[in-house]
Design a protein around this motif. Structure first.
Motif, PDB file in Angstrom:
ATOM      1  N   ALA A 190      -4.067  -3.729  -0.962  1.00 45.49           N
ATOM      2  CA  ALA A 190      -3.361  -4.336   0.169  1.00 45.49           C
ATOM      3  C   ALA A 190      -1.978  -4.808  -0.257  1.00 45.49           C
ATOM      4  O   ALA A 190      -0.975  -4.561   0.425  1.00 45.49           O
ATOM      5  N   LEU A 191      -1.930  -5.446  -1.419  1.00 46.74           N
ATOM      6  CA  LEU A 191      -0.654  -5.975  -1.911  1.00 46.74           C
ATOM      7  C   LEU A 191       0.316  -4.834  -2.227  1.00 46.74           C
ATOM      8  O   LEU A 191       1.511  -4.907  -1.924  1.00 46.74           O
ATOM      9  N   GLN A 192      -0.201  -3.761  -2.804  1.00 49.53           N
ATOM     10  CA  GLN A 192       0.657  -2.612  -3.125  1.00 49.53           C
ATOM     11  C   GLN A 192       1.236  -2.001  -1.855  1.00 49.53           C
ATOM     12  O   GLN A 192       2.421  -1.652  -1.790  1.00 49.53           O
ATOM     13  N   LEU A 193       0.389  -1.864  -0.818  1.00 46.85           N
ATOM     14  CA  LEU A 193       0.861  -1.282   0.437  1.00 46.85           C
ATOM     15  C   LEU A 193       1.868  -2.198   1.122  1.00 46.85           C
ATOM     16  O   LEU A 193       2.844  -1.737   1.723  1.00 46.85           O
ATOM     17  N   LEU A 194       1.638  -3.505   1.002  1.00 44.21           N
ATOM     18  CA  LEU A 194       2.558  -4.474   1.589  1.00 44.21           C
ATOM     19  C   LEU A 194       3.937  -4.344   0.938  1.00 44.21           C
ATOM     20  O   LEU A 194       4.977  -4.351   1.614  1.00 44.21           O
ATOM     21  N   ILE A 195       3.933  -4.174  -0.378  1.00 39.60           N
ATOM     22  CA  ILE A 195       5.189  -4.010  -1.110  1.00 39.60           C
ATOM     23  C   ILE A 195       5.875  -2.710  -0.681  1.00 39.60           C
ATOM     24  O   ILE A 195       7.093  -2.653  -0.514  1.00 39.60           O
TER      25      ILE A 195
ATOM     26  N   GLY B 291       1.705  -0.038   7.002  1.00 39.16           N
ATOM     27  CA  GLY B 291       1.412  -1.417   7.393  1.00 39.16           C
ATOM     28  C   GLY B 291      -0.013  -1.566   7.894  1.00 39.16           C
ATOM     29  O   GLY B 291      -0.717  -2.513   7.533  1.00 39.16           O
ATOM     30  N   LEU B 292      -0.454  -0.622   8.728  1.00 42.69           N
ATOM     31  CA  LEU B 292      -1.824  -0.716   9.251  1.00 42.69           C
ATOM     32  C   LEU B 292      -2.861  -0.492   8.154  1.00 42.69           C
ATOM     33  O   LEU B 292      -3.917  -1.135   8.145  1.00 42.69           O
ATOM     34  N   LEU B 293      -2.545   0.415   7.230  1.00 44.24           N
ATOM     35  CA  LEU B 293      -3.455   0.610   6.091  1.00 44.24           C
ATOM     36  C   LEU B 293      -3.550  -0.667   5.265  1.00 44.24           C
ATOM     37  O   LEU B 293      -4.637  -1.051   4.816  1.00 44.24           O
ATOM     38  N   CYS B 294      -2.414  -1.316   5.079  1.00 50.93           N
ATOM     39  CA  CYS B 294      -2.399  -2.590   4.350  1.00 50.93           C
ATOM     40  C   CYS B 294      -3.349  -3.574   5.028  1.00 50.93           C
ATOM     41  O   CYS B 294      -4.181  -4.205   4.373  1.00 50.93           O
ATOM     42  N   PHE B 295      -3.245  -3.668   6.362  1.00 51.03           N
ATOM     43  CA  PHE B 295      -4.118  -4.587   7.088  1.00 51.03           C
ATOM     44  C   PHE B 295      -5.584  -4.198   6.932  1.00 51.03           C
ATOM     45  O   PHE B 295      -6.464  -5.054   6.785  1.00 51.03           O
ATOM     46  N   PHE B 296      -5.841  -2.896   6.932  1.00 52.28           N
ATOM     47  CA  PHE B 296      -7.201  -2.391   6.741  1.00 52.28           C
ATOM     48  C   PHE B 296      -7.780  -2.896   5.415  1.00 52.28           C
ATOM     49  O   PHE B 296      -8.914  -3.373   5.348  1.00 52.28           O
TER      50      PHE B 296
ATOM     51  N   TYR C  15       3.886  -8.586  -9.329  1.00 53.98           N
ATOM     52  CA  TYR C  15       3.800  -8.387  -7.876  1.00 53.98           C
ATOM     53  C   TYR C  15       4.679  -9.388  -7.133  1.00 53.98           C
ATOM     54  O   TYR C  15       5.441  -9.024  -6.239  1.00 53.98           O
ATOM     55  N   LEU C  16       4.597 -10.644  -7.537  1.00 59.88           N
ATOM     56  CA  LEU C  16       5.405 -11.666  -6.875  1.00 59.88           C
ATOM     57  C   LEU C  16       6.895 -11.371  -7.069  1.00 59.88           C
ATOM     58  O   LEU C  16       7.694 -11.469  -6.136  1.00 59.88           O
ATOM     59  N   GLY C  17       7.235 -10.947  -8.290  1.00 58.58           N
ATOM     60  CA  GLY C  17       8.624 -10.607  -8.588  1.00 58.58           C
ATOM     61  C   GLY C  17       9.119  -9.475  -7.703  1.00 58.58           C
ATOM     62  O   GLY C  17      10.236  -9.517  -7.167  1.00 58.58           O
ATOM     63  N   LEU C  18       8.283  -8.447  -7.524  1.00 60.63           N
ATOM     64  CA  LEU C  18       8.663  -7.303  -6.678  1.00 60.63           C
ATOM     65  C   LEU C  18       8.888  -7.743  -5.237  1.00 60.63           C
ATOM     66  O   LEU C  18       9.864  -7.338  -4.596  1.00 60.63           O
ATOM     67  N   VAL C  19       7.967  -8.571  -4.732  1.00 60.31           N
ATOM     68  CA  VAL C  19       8.106  -9.051  -3.351  1.00 60.31           C
ATOM     69  C   VAL C  19       9.425  -9.815  -3.195  1.00 60.31           C
ATOM     70  O   VAL C  19      10.205  -9.561  -2.280  1.00 60.31           O
ATOM     71  N   LEU C  20       9.683 -10.731  -4.134  1.00 60.92           N
ATOM     72  CA  LEU C  20      10.898 -11.546  -4.019  1.00 60.92           C
ATOM     73  C   LEU C  20      12.147 -10.682  -4.158  1.00 60.92           C
ATOM     74  O   LEU C  20      13.146 -10.888  -3.457  1.00 60.92           O
TER      75      LEU C  20
END
Lengths: 270, 207
Positions: free
Chosen positions: B52-57, B81-86, B177-182
Protein backbone atom coordinates in the motif's frame (compact mmCIF):
# COMPACT_ATOMS: atom_id res chain seq x y z
CA UNK A 1 16.49 -29.72 42.81
CA UNK A 2 16.83 -28.77 39.17
CA UNK A 3 14.69 -31.59 37.83
CA UNK A 4 12.14 -30.88 40.53
CA UNK A 5 11.81 -27.34 39.22
CA UNK A 6 11.15 -28.55 35.72
CA UNK A 7 8.55 -31.01 36.88
CA UNK A 8 6.78 -28.28 38.83
CA UNK A 9 6.83 -25.87 35.94
CA UNK A 10 5.36 -28.47 33.65
CA UNK A 11 2.70 -29.50 36.13
CA UNK A 12 1.41 -25.93 36.25
CA UNK A 13 -0.32 -26.36 32.88
CA UNK A 14 -1.88 -29.16 30.86
CA UNK A 15 0.80 -31.21 29.20
CA UNK A 16 -0.09 -30.50 25.60
CA UNK A 17 0.53 -26.81 26.14
CA UNK A 18 4.20 -27.55 26.61
CA UNK A 19 4.52 -29.60 23.46
CA UNK A 20 7.62 -28.03 21.90
CA UNK A 21 7.53 -26.08 18.66
CA UNK A 22 9.27 -27.59 15.66
CA UNK A 23 12.98 -27.27 14.88
CA UNK A 24 12.08 -25.20 11.82
CA UNK A 25 10.02 -22.76 13.89
CA UNK A 26 12.57 -22.37 16.67
CA UNK A 27 15.55 -21.94 14.34
CA UNK A 28 13.85 -20.05 11.51
CA UNK A 29 11.96 -17.33 13.38
CA UNK A 30 14.42 -15.40 15.50
CA UNK A 31 15.30 -11.94 16.71
CA UNK A 32 19.07 -11.47 16.62
CA UNK A 33 19.47 -7.92 15.37
CA UNK A 34 23.24 -8.25 14.93
CA UNK A 35 22.30 -10.22 11.80
CA UNK A 36 19.38 -8.05 10.66
CA UNK A 37 15.96 -7.03 11.89
CA UNK A 38 13.97 -9.52 9.77
CA UNK A 39 12.83 -12.71 11.50
CA UNK A 40 14.58 -14.79 8.83
CA UNK A 41 17.84 -12.78 8.80
CA UNK A 42 19.50 -14.62 11.69
CA UNK A 43 18.98 -18.05 10.12
CA UNK A 44 20.30 -16.66 6.83
CA UNK A 45 23.38 -14.81 8.06
CA UNK A 46 24.35 -16.13 11.50
CA UNK A 47 26.41 -19.02 10.13
CA UNK A 48 29.14 -16.43 9.45
CA UNK A 49 29.71 -16.11 13.18
CA UNK A 50 32.79 -17.98 14.41
CA UNK A 51 31.97 -19.78 17.64
CA UNK A 52 35.18 -21.79 18.02
CA UNK A 53 37.16 -20.90 19.98
CA UNK A 54 34.78 -19.25 22.43
CA UNK A 55 35.55 -17.80 25.77
CA UNK A 56 33.47 -16.03 28.36
CA UNK A 57 35.05 -13.34 30.50
CA UNK A 58 33.67 -13.44 34.02
CA UNK A 59 34.69 -10.39 35.99
CA UNK A 60 33.63 -7.77 38.48
CA UNK A 61 32.81 -8.84 42.03
CA UNK A 62 33.97 -12.47 41.71
CA UNK A 63 36.72 -14.45 43.43
CA UNK A 64 37.99 -16.06 40.24
CA UNK A 65 37.83 -13.48 37.45
CA UNK A 66 39.16 -14.25 33.99
CA UNK A 67 38.46 -15.93 30.68
CA UNK A 68 36.61 -19.22 30.81
CA UNK A 69 36.75 -21.24 27.60
CA UNK A 70 33.50 -22.84 26.45
CA UNK A 71 35.06 -26.31 26.81
CA UNK A 72 36.20 -25.53 30.34
CA UNK A 73 32.69 -24.38 31.28
CA UNK A 74 31.10 -27.48 29.74
CA UNK A 75 33.48 -29.77 31.62
CA UNK A 76 32.47 -28.24 34.95
CA UNK A 77 28.70 -28.10 34.41
CA UNK A 78 26.02 -30.77 34.30
CA UNK A 79 23.71 -30.43 31.29
CA UNK A 80 20.02 -31.13 31.59
CA UNK A 81 16.92 -30.57 29.50
CA UNK A 82 14.43 -27.82 30.31
CA UNK A 83 11.23 -27.38 28.31
CA UNK A 84 10.22 -23.75 28.75
CA UNK A 85 7.61 -21.42 27.40
CA UNK A 86 9.30 -18.56 25.53
CA UNK A 87 7.36 -15.30 25.29
CA UNK A 88 8.61 -12.51 23.03
CA UNK A 89 7.83 -8.90 23.94
CA UNK A 90 6.26 -8.69 20.45
CA UNK A 91 3.41 -10.92 21.70
CA UNK A 92 4.32 -14.19 20.02
CA UNK A 93 5.44 -17.29 21.85
CA UNK A 94 7.00 -20.71 21.45
CA UNK A 95 7.85 -23.72 23.57
CA UNK A 96 11.53 -24.63 23.37
CA UNK A 97 13.32 -27.76 24.61
CA UNK A 98 16.64 -26.34 25.86
CA UNK A 99 19.73 -28.09 27.10
CA UNK A 100 21.89 -26.24 29.51
CA UNK A 101 22.94 -25.72 33.10
CA UNK A 102 21.83 -23.45 35.90
CA UNK A 103 23.48 -20.05 35.80
CA UNK A 104 23.82 -20.32 39.58
CA UNK A 105 26.32 -23.16 39.13
CA UNK A 106 28.52 -21.07 36.83
CA UNK A 107 28.35 -18.06 39.15
CA UNK A 108 29.26 -20.28 42.10
CA UNK A 109 32.24 -21.56 40.10
CA UNK A 110 33.37 -17.97 39.58
CA UNK A 111 32.78 -17.22 43.25
CA UNK A 112 30.27 -14.43 43.80
CA UNK A 113 31.62 -11.89 46.24
CA UNK A 114 29.63 -10.24 48.98
CA UNK A 115 28.35 -6.91 47.77
CA UNK A 116 27.43 -8.20 44.29
CA UNK A 117 23.80 -7.31 43.57
CA UNK A 118 23.45 -7.56 39.80
CA UNK A 119 24.77 -9.61 36.90
CA UNK A 120 25.53 -7.92 33.58
CA UNK A 121 25.82 -9.85 30.29
CA UNK A 122 27.26 -8.93 26.93
CA UNK A 123 26.79 -10.47 23.46
CA UNK A 124 29.66 -10.91 21.02
CA UNK A 125 30.17 -7.77 18.90
CA UNK A 126 32.12 -8.64 15.76
CA UNK A 127 31.01 -6.40 12.87
CA UNK A 128 32.97 -8.39 10.27
CA UNK A 129 30.70 -11.37 10.92
CA UNK A 130 27.52 -9.48 11.82
CA UNK A 131 25.98 -7.64 8.86
CA UNK A 132 23.18 -6.17 10.97
CA UNK A 133 25.61 -4.11 13.03
CA UNK A 134 26.38 -1.69 10.18
CA UNK A 135 23.17 0.05 11.31
CA UNK A 136 22.96 1.34 14.82
CA UNK A 137 19.62 -0.36 15.47
CA UNK A 138 20.82 -0.66 19.05
CA UNK A 139 23.90 0.59 20.86
CA UNK A 140 26.16 -2.44 20.27
CA UNK A 141 27.29 -4.63 21.90
CA UNK A 142 23.95 -6.01 23.06
CA UNK A 143 23.74 -5.89 26.84
CA UNK A 144 21.41 -7.42 29.39
CA UNK A 145 21.23 -7.74 33.11
CA UNK A 146 19.56 -9.48 36.03
CA UNK A 147 19.31 -8.89 39.73
CA UNK A 148 21.53 -11.41 41.53
CA UNK A 149 18.59 -13.30 43.06
CA UNK A 150 17.01 -13.62 39.58
CA UNK A 151 20.31 -14.88 38.20
CA UNK A 152 20.68 -17.43 41.00
CA UNK A 153 17.09 -18.70 40.61
CA UNK A 154 16.96 -22.40 39.64
CA UNK A 155 14.79 -21.64 36.59
CA UNK A 156 17.50 -19.38 35.13
CA UNK A 157 19.78 -21.36 32.85
CA UNK A 158 22.62 -20.92 30.40
CA UNK A 159 21.57 -22.92 27.35
CA UNK A 160 24.02 -24.70 25.09
CA UNK A 161 21.58 -26.66 22.95
CA UNK A 162 18.05 -27.19 21.67
CA UNK A 163 16.34 -30.44 20.67
CA UNK A 164 19.38 -32.34 21.92
CA UNK A 165 21.71 -30.61 19.45
CA UNK A 166 24.22 -27.79 19.94
CA UNK A 167 22.65 -24.32 19.66
CA UNK A 168 22.48 -23.13 16.06
CA UNK A 169 24.18 -19.74 15.68
CA UNK A 170 20.90 -17.90 15.14
CA UNK A 171 19.68 -19.14 18.52
CA UNK A 172 22.72 -17.75 20.33
CA UNK A 173 25.54 -20.27 19.95
CA UNK A 174 27.43 -21.49 21.74
CA UNK A 175 26.07 -20.22 25.04
CA UNK A 176 23.09 -18.05 25.94
CA UNK A 177 20.97 -17.03 28.86
CA UNK A 178 17.38 -18.29 29.23
CA UNK A 179 15.09 -16.62 31.77
CA UNK A 180 11.69 -18.14 31.07
CA UNK A 181 9.53 -15.72 33.07
CA UNK A 182 10.87 -12.63 31.27
CA UNK A 183 10.36 -11.35 27.74
CA UNK A 184 12.65 -13.08 25.28
CA UNK A 185 15.04 -10.17 24.76
CA UNK A 186 16.26 -10.60 28.34
CA UNK A 187 17.57 -14.05 27.35
CA UNK A 188 20.75 -12.64 25.80
CA UNK A 189 22.48 -14.67 23.10
CA UNK A 190 26.08 -15.63 22.33
CA UNK A 191 27.38 -14.40 25.68
CA UNK A 192 31.03 -13.31 25.88
CA UNK A 193 31.04 -11.46 29.18
CA UNK A 194 29.41 -11.85 32.57
CA UNK A 195 30.09 -9.11 35.12
CA UNK A 196 29.00 -9.09 38.75
CA UNK A 197 28.27 -5.56 39.95
CA UNK A 198 26.74 -3.69 42.82
CA UNK A 199 24.74 -1.38 40.55
CA UNK A 200 21.91 -2.03 38.11
CA UNK A 201 23.69 -2.43 34.77
CA UNK A 202 22.59 -0.61 31.61
CA UNK A 203 20.62 -2.88 29.25
CA UNK A 204 20.26 -2.43 25.49
CA UNK A 205 16.51 -2.15 24.98
CA UNK A 206 16.09 -0.08 28.11
CA UNK A 207 18.75 2.32 26.82
CA UNK A 208 17.08 2.46 23.39
CA UNK A 209 13.60 3.15 24.74
CA UNK A 210 13.17 3.27 28.52
CA UNK A 211 9.45 4.01 28.23
CA UNK A 212 8.84 0.74 26.38
CA UNK A 213 11.40 -1.65 27.86
CA UNK A 214 12.04 -1.78 31.58
CA UNK A 215 15.00 -3.38 33.35
CA UNK A 216 12.85 -6.17 34.75
CA UNK A 217 10.70 -6.96 31.69
CA UNK A 218 8.84 -9.74 33.45
CA UNK A 219 6.06 -11.24 31.35
CA UNK A 220 2.96 -9.51 32.68
CA UNK A 221 -0.43 -9.56 30.92
CA UNK A 222 -1.59 -6.57 32.95
CA UNK A 223 1.19 -4.18 32.00
CA UNK A 224 0.89 -3.37 28.34
CA UNK A 225 3.69 -2.29 26.06
CA UNK A 226 2.98 1.33 25.08
CA UNK A 227 2.39 0.20 21.49
CA UNK A 228 0.48 -3.04 22.03
CA UNK A 229 -1.34 -5.07 24.63
CA UNK A 230 0.50 -7.87 26.42
CA UNK A 231 -2.72 -9.55 27.57
CA UNK A 232 -2.58 -12.23 24.90
CA UNK A 233 -0.08 -13.90 22.62
CA UNK A 234 0.03 -15.99 19.49
CA UNK A 235 1.82 -19.30 19.62
CA UNK A 236 4.04 -19.66 16.56
CA UNK A 237 3.06 -22.51 14.27
CA UNK A 238 -0.72 -22.14 14.22
CA UNK A 239 -0.85 -20.90 10.64
CA UNK A 240 -2.92 -18.11 9.14
CA UNK A 241 -5.95 -18.71 11.38
CA UNK A 242 -4.13 -19.24 14.68
CA UNK A 243 -6.11 -18.09 17.72
CA UNK A 244 -4.58 -15.90 20.37
CA UNK A 245 -4.15 -17.35 23.84
CA UNK A 246 -4.11 -15.49 27.13
CA UNK A 247 -0.66 -14.55 28.40
CA UNK A 248 0.13 -15.97 31.83
CA UNK A 249 1.55 -13.94 34.71
CA UNK A 250 5.34 -14.46 34.76
CA UNK A 251 4.79 -16.56 31.63
CA UNK A 252 3.26 -19.35 33.71
CA UNK A 253 6.08 -19.47 36.28
CA UNK A 254 4.31 -17.37 38.89
CA UNK A 255 4.45 -20.05 41.59
CA UNK A 256 8.24 -20.25 41.22
CA UNK A 257 9.23 -16.61 40.86
CA UNK A 258 6.53 -14.30 42.26
CA UNK A 259 8.32 -14.23 45.64
CA UNK A 260 11.28 -12.47 44.02
CA UNK A 261 9.12 -9.38 43.49
CA UNK A 262 7.14 -9.29 46.72
CA UNK A 263 6.23 -5.74 47.66
CA UNK A 264 7.29 -4.31 44.30
CA UNK A 265 4.87 -2.34 42.14
CA UNK A 266 5.24 -4.28 38.90
CA UNK A 267 3.71 -1.52 36.80
CA UNK A 268 6.45 0.81 38.03
CA UNK A 269 9.25 -1.77 37.88
CA UNK A 270 8.12 -3.21 34.54
CA UNK B 1 10.07 10.97 -23.53
CA UNK B 2 7.99 11.30 -26.69
CA UNK B 3 8.30 7.62 -27.49
CA UNK B 4 7.56 6.55 -23.92
CA UNK B 5 4.48 8.76 -23.83
CA UNK B 6 3.29 7.34 -27.15
CA UNK B 7 3.72 3.85 -25.77
CA UNK B 8 1.77 4.78 -22.63
CA UNK B 9 -1.03 6.17 -24.82
CA UNK B 10 -1.36 2.81 -26.55
CA UNK B 11 -1.51 0.81 -23.33
CA UNK B 12 -4.91 0.05 -21.84
CA UNK B 13 -5.50 0.63 -18.12
CA UNK B 14 -7.28 -2.60 -17.23
CA UNK B 15 -4.10 -4.76 -17.05
CA UNK B 16 -2.81 -2.39 -14.34
CA UNK B 17 -5.86 -3.25 -12.22
CA UNK B 18 -5.46 -6.94 -12.93
CA UNK B 19 -1.70 -7.25 -12.39
CA UNK B 20 -1.78 -4.82 -9.50
CA UNK B 21 -4.47 -6.76 -7.64
CA UNK B 22 -2.89 -10.20 -8.17
CA UNK B 23 -0.40 -10.01 -5.28
CA UNK B 24 -3.41 -9.73 -2.93
CA UNK B 25 -4.79 -13.25 -3.33
CA UNK B 26 -1.31 -14.60 -4.15
CA UNK B 27 0.13 -13.46 -0.81
CA UNK B 28 -2.92 -14.84 0.98
CA UNK B 29 -2.35 -18.19 -0.75
CA UNK B 30 1.32 -18.11 0.28
CA UNK B 31 0.28 -17.40 3.87
CA UNK B 32 -2.07 -20.39 3.80
CA UNK B 33 0.51 -22.76 2.39
CA UNK B 34 3.56 -21.84 4.45
CA UNK B 35 5.19 -19.57 1.85
CA UNK B 36 5.27 -16.65 4.28
CA UNK B 37 7.09 -18.49 7.04
CA UNK B 38 5.98 -19.78 10.41
CA UNK B 39 4.16 -16.56 11.47
CA UNK B 40 2.06 -15.85 8.36
CA UNK B 41 -0.35 -13.42 10.03
CA UNK B 42 2.28 -10.77 10.82
CA UNK B 43 3.99 -11.43 7.49
CA UNK B 44 0.78 -10.94 5.50
CA UNK B 45 -0.13 -7.82 7.47
CA UNK B 46 3.31 -6.39 6.74
CA UNK B 47 3.31 -7.34 3.04
CA UNK B 48 -0.08 -5.69 2.41
CA UNK B 49 0.91 -2.60 4.36
CA UNK B 50 4.18 -2.21 2.52
CA UNK B 51 2.52 -2.70 -0.88
CA UNK B 52 0.00 0.00 0.00
CA UNK B 53 2.78 2.39 0.94
CA UNK B 54 4.70 1.65 -2.26
CA UNK B 55 1.61 2.31 -4.39
CA UNK B 56 0.89 5.50 -2.47
CA UNK B 57 4.41 6.71 -3.22
CA UNK B 58 3.88 5.79 -6.88
CA UNK B 59 0.73 7.93 -7.09
CA UNK B 60 2.66 10.83 -5.57
CA UNK B 61 5.43 10.38 -8.14
CA UNK B 62 3.16 10.66 -11.17
CA UNK B 63 2.72 14.39 -11.35
CA UNK B 64 6.42 15.27 -10.64
CA UNK B 65 7.39 12.72 -13.32
CA UNK B 66 5.26 14.58 -15.81
CA UNK B 67 6.30 18.03 -14.75
CA UNK B 68 10.02 17.41 -14.35
CA UNK B 69 10.75 14.59 -16.80
CA UNK B 70 7.86 14.93 -19.21
CA UNK B 71 6.73 11.35 -18.67
CA UNK B 72 2.95 11.25 -18.63
CA UNK B 73 1.53 8.36 -16.62
CA UNK B 74 -1.56 10.27 -15.55
CA UNK B 75 -3.96 7.74 -17.09
CA UNK B 76 -2.76 5.10 -14.58
CA UNK B 77 -3.00 7.26 -11.47
CA UNK B 78 -6.57 6.35 -10.56
CA UNK B 79 -5.84 2.65 -10.96
CA UNK B 80 -2.74 2.89 -8.79
CA UNK B 81 -4.61 4.92 -6.17
CA UNK B 82 -7.47 2.43 -6.02
CA UNK B 83 -5.05 -0.49 -5.82
CA UNK B 84 -3.34 1.30 -2.94
CA UNK B 85 -6.69 1.54 -1.17
CA UNK B 86 -7.32 -2.14 -1.88
CA UNK B 87 -4.09 -3.09 -0.07
CA UNK B 88 -4.79 -0.69 2.80
CA UNK B 89 -8.12 -2.48 3.19
CA UNK B 90 -6.42 -5.91 3.07
CA UNK B 91 -3.86 -4.71 5.62
CA UNK B 92 -6.61 -3.45 7.91
CA UNK B 93 -8.67 -6.63 7.57
CA UNK B 94 -5.72 -8.90 8.35
CA UNK B 95 -5.06 -6.82 11.45
CA UNK B 96 -8.73 -6.84 12.54
CA UNK B 97 -9.72 -10.39 11.71
CA UNK B 98 -6.55 -12.48 11.87
CA UNK B 99 -4.18 -10.55 14.14
CA UNK B 100 -5.99 -8.83 17.03
CA UNK B 101 -9.19 -10.90 16.84
CA UNK B 102 -10.71 -9.31 19.93
CA UNK B 103 -13.13 -6.46 19.15
CA UNK B 104 -12.74 -4.80 22.55
CA UNK B 105 -9.00 -4.76 22.18
CA UNK B 106 -9.21 -3.36 18.66
CA UNK B 107 -11.12 -0.32 19.90
CA UNK B 108 -8.68 0.25 22.79
CA UNK B 109 -5.78 -0.17 20.39
CA UNK B 110 -7.15 2.47 18.02
CA UNK B 111 -7.69 4.90 20.87
CA UNK B 112 -4.64 4.17 22.99
CA UNK B 113 -1.83 3.27 20.61
CA UNK B 114 -0.63 6.29 18.66
CA UNK B 115 0.80 4.35 15.71
CA UNK B 116 -2.53 2.60 15.25
CA UNK B 117 -4.45 5.86 15.67
CA UNK B 118 -2.27 7.37 12.94
CA UNK B 119 -2.70 4.36 10.66
CA UNK B 120 -6.48 4.52 11.12
CA UNK B 121 -6.29 8.25 10.40
CA UNK B 122 -4.63 7.52 7.07
CA UNK B 123 -7.35 4.96 6.27
CA UNK B 124 -10.14 7.40 7.11
CA UNK B 125 -8.56 10.07 4.90
CA UNK B 126 -8.36 7.60 2.04
CA UNK B 127 -12.03 6.59 2.23
CA UNK B 128 -13.43 9.70 0.47
CA UNK B 129 -10.60 9.45 -2.07
CA UNK B 130 -11.50 5.90 -3.00
CA UNK B 131 -15.22 6.72 -3.08
CA UNK B 132 -14.69 9.64 -5.46
CA UNK B 133 -12.25 7.89 -7.78
CA UNK B 134 -14.73 7.68 -10.64
CA UNK B 135 -15.66 9.85 -13.63
CA UNK B 136 -19.03 10.85 -12.21
CA UNK B 137 -17.45 12.26 -9.02
CA UNK B 138 -14.80 14.11 -11.01
CA UNK B 139 -17.54 15.74 -13.11
CA UNK B 140 -19.85 16.51 -10.21
CA UNK B 141 -17.23 17.84 -7.81
CA UNK B 142 -15.31 19.92 -10.34
CA UNK B 143 -12.56 21.92 -8.65
CA UNK B 144 -13.52 20.55 -5.25
CA UNK B 145 -12.39 17.15 -6.51
CA UNK B 146 -8.77 18.16 -6.97
CA UNK B 147 -8.77 19.97 -3.65
CA UNK B 148 -10.28 16.90 -1.96
CA UNK B 149 -7.67 14.65 -3.50
CA UNK B 150 -4.86 16.63 -1.90
CA UNK B 151 -5.80 14.54 1.15
CA UNK B 152 -3.48 12.00 -0.48
CA UNK B 153 -0.56 14.08 0.81
CA UNK B 154 -1.72 13.82 4.41
CA UNK B 155 -2.57 10.13 4.03
CA UNK B 156 0.91 9.43 2.64
CA UNK B 157 2.64 11.23 5.51
CA UNK B 158 0.45 9.44 8.09
CA UNK B 159 1.03 6.07 6.42
CA UNK B 160 4.81 6.50 6.40
CA UNK B 161 4.86 7.80 9.99
CA UNK B 162 2.74 4.78 10.99
CA UNK B 163 5.48 2.52 9.56
CA UNK B 164 8.28 4.48 11.26
CA UNK B 165 6.49 4.29 14.61
CA UNK B 166 6.00 0.56 14.62
CA UNK B 167 9.68 -0.26 14.06
CA UNK B 168 11.66 -1.53 17.03
CA UNK B 169 15.02 0.16 17.52
CA UNK B 170 16.54 2.40 14.87
CA UNK B 171 15.57 0.88 11.50
CA UNK B 172 16.42 2.28 8.07
CA UNK B 173 13.65 0.92 5.82
CA UNK B 174 10.68 2.87 7.26
CA UNK B 175 12.77 6.04 7.26
CA UNK B 176 13.48 5.58 3.54
CA UNK B 177 9.73 5.43 2.85
CA UNK B 178 9.11 8.54 4.93
CA UNK B 179 11.99 10.28 3.18
CA UNK B 180 10.55 9.43 -0.25
CA UNK B 181 7.11 10.73 0.71
CA UNK B 182 8.54 13.99 2.05
CA UNK B 183 10.76 14.37 -1.04
CA UNK B 184 7.82 13.89 -3.41
CA UNK B 185 5.76 16.38 -1.42
CA UNK B 186 8.63 18.87 -1.37
CA UNK B 187 8.72 18.76 -5.18
CA UNK B 188 5.19 20.18 -5.11
CA UNK B 189 6.12 23.30 -3.24
CA UNK B 190 6.32 26.07 -5.86
CA UNK B 191 9.88 27.12 -6.70
CA UNK B 192 9.12 30.64 -5.55
CA UNK B 193 8.86 29.42 -1.98
CA UNK B 194 12.21 27.67 -2.14
CA UNK B 195 13.92 30.63 -3.76
CA UNK B 196 12.04 33.22 -1.71
CA UNK B 197 11.03 34.98 -4.91
CA UNK B 198 8.47 37.73 -4.59
CA UNK B 199 4.97 36.42 -5.05
CA UNK B 200 3.59 36.89 -8.51
CA UNK B 201 6.66 35.40 -10.18
CA UNK B 202 5.30 32.93 -12.71
CA UNK B 203 5.91 29.34 -11.66
CA UNK B 204 4.74 26.08 -13.09
CA UNK B 205 1.43 24.97 -11.65
CA UNK B 206 1.25 22.37 -8.97
CA UNK B 207 -0.96 19.38 -8.94
Amino acid sequence: AALGTQARAEAALPEEELAPNTWEEVTGYCNFYEFGTGKGDPSEYAERMTTEPWSVTIDGLVDNPGGYSFEQILSEMTLEERIYRFRCVEAWSMVVPWQGFELADLLTLAGVQEGAKYVAFETLYRPSEMPGTIYKVLDWPYREGLRLDEAMHPLTIMATGIFGKPLPNQNGAPLRLVVPWKYGFKSIKSVVRITLTDEEPPTSWNMANPREYGFYSNVNPEVSHPRWSQASERRIGGGLFARRQPTLMFNGYEAEVAALYEGMDLSEYF
Amino acid sequence: MGFANQLVRCLPVWPVYLLGALPGPWLFYLGLTGGLGVEPIKALEHEYGELALQLLILTLAISPLRRLLGLNLLKFRRAIGLLCFFYVLCHLLVWLVLDVQILGQILTDIAKRPYITIGMGAFVLMLPLALTSNNLSVRKLGRTWSRLHRLTYAAAVLGAVHFVMLAKGFQIEPLIYLGLVLFLLALRVPYSRWLRLPSGTPVSGRS
